[in-house]
Scaffold this motif. Sequence first.
Motif, PDB file in Angstrom:
ATOM      1  N   PRO A  88     108.557  -6.779   6.990  1.00 46.98           N
ATOM      2  CA  PRO A  88     109.495  -5.778   7.522  1.00 46.98           C
ATOM      3  C   PRO A  88     109.026  -5.160   8.838  1.00 46.98           C
ATOM      4  N   GLN A  89     107.732  -4.893   8.972  1.00 44.16           N
ATOM      5  CA  GLN A  89     107.229  -4.386  10.244  1.00 44.16           C
ATOM      6  C   GLN A  89     106.133  -5.327  10.732  1.00 44.16           C
ATOM      7  N   PRO A  90     106.045  -5.574  12.048  1.00 49.46           N
ATOM      8  CA  PRO A  90     105.023  -6.491  12.566  1.00 49.46           C
ATOM      9  C   PRO A  90     103.628  -6.026  12.155  1.00 49.46           C
ATOM     10  N   SER A  91     102.820  -6.969  11.727  1.00 46.72           N
ATOM     11  CA  SER A  91     101.449  -6.654  11.327  1.00 46.72           C
ATOM     12  C   SER A  91     100.556  -7.811  11.766  1.00 46.72           C
ATOM     13  N   LEU A  92      99.342  -7.790  11.291  1.00 44.71           N
ATOM     14  CA  LEU A  92      98.358  -8.823  11.623  1.00 44.71           C
ATOM     15  C   LEU A  92      97.966  -9.565  10.363  1.00 44.71           C
ATOM     16  N   MET A  93      97.541 -10.804  10.534  1.00 46.28           N
ATOM     17  CA  MET A  93      97.087 -11.595   9.390  1.00 46.28           C
ATOM     18  C   MET A  93      95.828 -12.354   9.788  1.00 46.28           C
ATOM     19  N   VAL A  94      94.851 -12.376   8.881  1.00 49.12           N
ATOM     20  CA  VAL A  94      93.643 -13.171   9.073  1.00 49.12           C
ATOM     21  C   VAL A  94      93.865 -14.506   8.377  1.00 49.12           C
ATOM     22  N   LYS A  95      93.756 -15.602   9.147  1.00 49.86           N
ATOM     23  CA  LYS A  95      93.967 -16.952   8.611  1.00 49.86           C
ATOM     24  C   LYS A  95      92.736 -17.794   8.927  1.00 49.86           C
ATOM     25  N   LEU A  96      92.517 -18.838   8.138  1.00 46.37           N
ATOM     26  CA  LEU A  96      91.442 -19.780   8.438  1.00 46.37           C
ATOM     27  C   LEU A  96      91.748 -20.489   9.752  1.00 46.37           C
ATOM     28  N   ILE A  97      90.720 -20.863  10.491  1.00 41.50           N
ATOM     29  CA  ILE A  97      90.896 -21.461  11.819  1.00 41.50           C
ATOM     30  C   ILE A  97      91.737 -22.728  11.772  1.00 41.50           C
ATOM     31  N   ASP A  98      91.571 -23.554  10.753  1.00 38.04           N
ATOM     32  CA  ASP A  98      92.280 -24.836  10.733  1.00 38.04           C
ATOM     33  C   ASP A  98      93.742 -24.714  10.312  1.00 38.04           C
TER      34      ASP A  98
END
Length: 114
Positions: A88-98
Motif C-alpha cells: 500500500p505504501q512504498p517501502s524497502l525490501m532486502v533480497k538475496l543478490i541473485d
Amino acid sequence: MVPRGCILAVLAAFCIFRLLCSHGAPVVPTSPYLMLCQPHMRCGDKFYNPLQHCCYDDAVVPLGRTQGCGNCTFRVCFERCCSWYHSPQPSLMVKLIDQNFNSAPTLDDRLCHR
C-alpha cells in the motif's frame, strides 16, 4: 699412469652430465599464507580474495560488512536493498543478490520500512 688430460676430461664430462641431469630438490612452501592457487577477483583497480572480501560499490569490503536499509540491516556481500512498490505504501525490501528485485517475495526476503 693415466695422463692428467684424460682425468680432467672425464671429470669435466661427469660434472656436465650431473648438471644436465639434475632436477633440483623440490621446494616445499614454508608459509601457510601463500596465495599462489587461491582465487582472486578484481574490484576496480584492486585485487581481492573472494573467500574474505567482496566488491561493493567499487570498494573491497569484508564479507561480514552490513549496511542500513530503512529499519533493517543487510549484508552487502550477499543481499541488497531494493525499493518495493507492491505494498500500500512504498517501502524497502532486502533480497538475496541473485534474485531479481522485481520478483515476488520469498521466505528469505525482509520487508523494511523507511
